[in-house]
Design an enzyme around this catalytic site. Structure first.
Site, PDB file in Angstrom:
ATOM      1  N   SER A   1       0.869  -1.183   0.000  1.00 13.44           N
ATOM      2  CA  SER A   1       0.000   0.000   0.000  1.00 13.44           C
ATOM      3  C   SER A   1       0.897   1.220   0.000  1.00 13.44           C
ATOM      4  O   SER A   1       2.055   1.148   0.431  1.00 13.44           O
ATOM      5  CB  SER A   1      -0.854   0.001   1.271  1.00 13.44           C
ATOM      6  OG  SER A   1      -1.397   1.290   1.506  1.00 13.44           O
TER       7      SER A   1
ATOM      8  N   TYR B   1      -2.664  -1.008  10.417  1.00 13.01           N
ATOM      9  CA  TYR B   1      -2.560  -1.192   8.958  1.00 13.01           C
ATOM     10  C   TYR B   1      -1.230  -0.646   8.437  1.00 13.01           C
ATOM     11  O   TYR B   1      -0.506  -1.321   7.687  1.00 13.01           O
ATOM     12  CB  TYR B   1      -3.742  -0.479   8.279  1.00 13.01           C
ATOM     13  CG  TYR B   1      -3.833  -0.710   6.797  1.00 13.01           C
ATOM     14  CD1 TYR B   1      -4.455  -1.849   6.289  1.00 13.01           C
ATOM     15  CD2 TYR B   1      -3.309   0.211   5.895  1.00 13.01           C
ATOM     16  CE1 TYR B   1      -4.548  -2.065   4.920  1.00 13.01           C
ATOM     17  CE2 TYR B   1      -3.398   0.009   4.521  1.00 13.01           C
ATOM     18  CZ  TYR B   1      -4.017  -1.129   4.041  1.00 13.01           C
ATOM     19  OH  TYR B   1      -4.109  -1.340   2.685  1.00 13.01           O
TER      20      TYR B   1
HETATM   21  C1  BGC Z   1      -6.184   1.495   1.898  1.00 15.57           C
HETATM   22  C2  BGC Z   1      -7.371   2.319   1.393  1.00 15.57           C
HETATM   23  C3  BGC Z   1      -6.937   3.751   1.152  1.00 15.57           C
HETATM   24  C4  BGC Z   1      -5.653   3.834   0.339  1.00 15.57           C
HETATM   25  C5  BGC Z   1      -5.118   5.244   0.240  1.00 15.57           C
HETATM   26  C6  BGC Z   1      -5.057   1.642   0.924  1.00 15.57           C
HETATM   27  O1  BGC Z   1      -3.986   0.842   1.278  1.00 15.57           O
HETATM   28  O2  BGC Z   1      -6.591   0.141   2.044  1.00 15.57           O
HETATM   29  O3  BGC Z   1      -8.407   2.277   2.353  1.00 15.57           O
HETATM   30  O4  BGC Z   1      -7.976   4.444   0.460  1.00 15.57           O
HETATM   31  O5  BGC Z   1      -4.660   3.009   0.898  1.00 15.57           O
HETATM   32  O6  BGC Z   1      -5.078   5.898   1.469  1.00 15.57           O
END
Ligand code: BGC
Length: 267
Positions: A152, A165
């Site tokens: 991410s 996360y």
């Molecule tokens: C998340 C999303 C988010 C995006 C940008 C991703 O890794 O799961 O919820 O919109 O990152 O912030």
């Protein structure tokens, strides 16, 4: 130039929806047999497998919790049983359990780390074991196997209210690089994709309404929210020999989200 993964077998974890489903479809479109892993909801995974088969491809759906060591072993055993080999792992399963850090429960911390980081490790370990057994089959690919970790933008962008996360994705970044360094000499290629804001169920609360989208676009220089296909296309490229010299890299697919958009008319 045409990409073909004919004869190769891909396993996509969390493949029943969103980025995982788009990756499975894209891989099938270029000829790979796909194992669509799901956690608890069999129906959409079975449907996707049927769709792929109806279009002339090869696919099966297999349930497994990627955070469970035994379940992962069974998932890989079923993959080999069905298709005889494995060439590509897309370690995609991931979830969010958001809360301000002072209110975050240990259960929600552990759950996110267990799936997003430990789950990716368990799957990568099983894939590496299989790739080492198989070695290089030059008729199929220059590599003995390819792993694509779904990371991410939050492997580099801190994210208030999402500490579990962000920590899991920061972990994926160095886990991927360490694994890549370790097994590159065996011709196993490991990379990550770091999606930005891709409209899926995970961020429906933001991308699903006009105001949320408007605010989100302020963070995206390219001024569009991403589609799952944007990630599926990147998966296909990283899985193919067109990227054979790409080793231990994170490919950011984020419309420029990592470019400090706040500095565009500031600073
Ligand atoms: C998340 C999303 C988010 C995006 C940008 C991703 O890794 O799961 O919820 O919109 O990152 O912030």
């Amino acid at each position: 130039m045409k990409i073909s993964l004919d004869g190769q077998v891909a396993l996509v974890t969390g493949g029943s929806s969103g980025i995982g489903a788009a990756s499975a479809k894209a891989l099938a479109q270029v000829g790979a047999a796909v194992v669509i892993n799901y956690h608890s909801n069999a129906e959409p995974a079975e449907q996707l497998a049927d769709e792929i088969k109806a279009a002339g491809g090869r696919a099966i759906a297999v349930g497994a919790d990627v955070g469970d060591e035994q379940a992962v072993e069974q998932l890989f055993a079923k993959t080999i049983e069905a298709f005889g080999r494995l060439d590509i792992l897309v370690a995609n399963s991931g979830l969010q359990r958001d809360a301000p850090s002072h209110e975050m429960t240990l259960k929600d911390w552990n759950m996110v780390i267990q799936t997003n980081l430990t789950g990716q490790f368990l799957c990568a370990r099983a894939a590496i074991q299989q790739f080492l057994k198989q070695g290089v089959n030059a008729e199929l690919s220059r590599a003995a196997g390819k792993i694509i970790h779904m990371s991410s933008v939050h492997e580099v962008i801190p994210w208030a209210g999402h500490v579990n996360y962000a920590a899991s994705k920061g972990g994926v970044s160095l886990m991927m690089k360490t694994l890549a360094q370790e097994v590159a000499e065996k011709r196993i290629r490991i990379n990550s994709i770091a999606p930005g804001a891709i409209a899926t169920a995970i961020n429906e609360d933001v991308t699903g309404n006009e105001e949320g989208r408007r605010e989100l676009l302020k963070l995206i220089p390219y001024k569009r929210v991403g589609d799952v296909e944007d990630i599926g296309n990147a998966v296909v490229w990283l899985a193919s020999d067109l990227s054979d010299y790409v080793v231990g890299t994170t490919l950011f697919v984020d419309g420029g989200m990592c470019l400090y958009p706040g500095f565009q008319d500031n600073g």
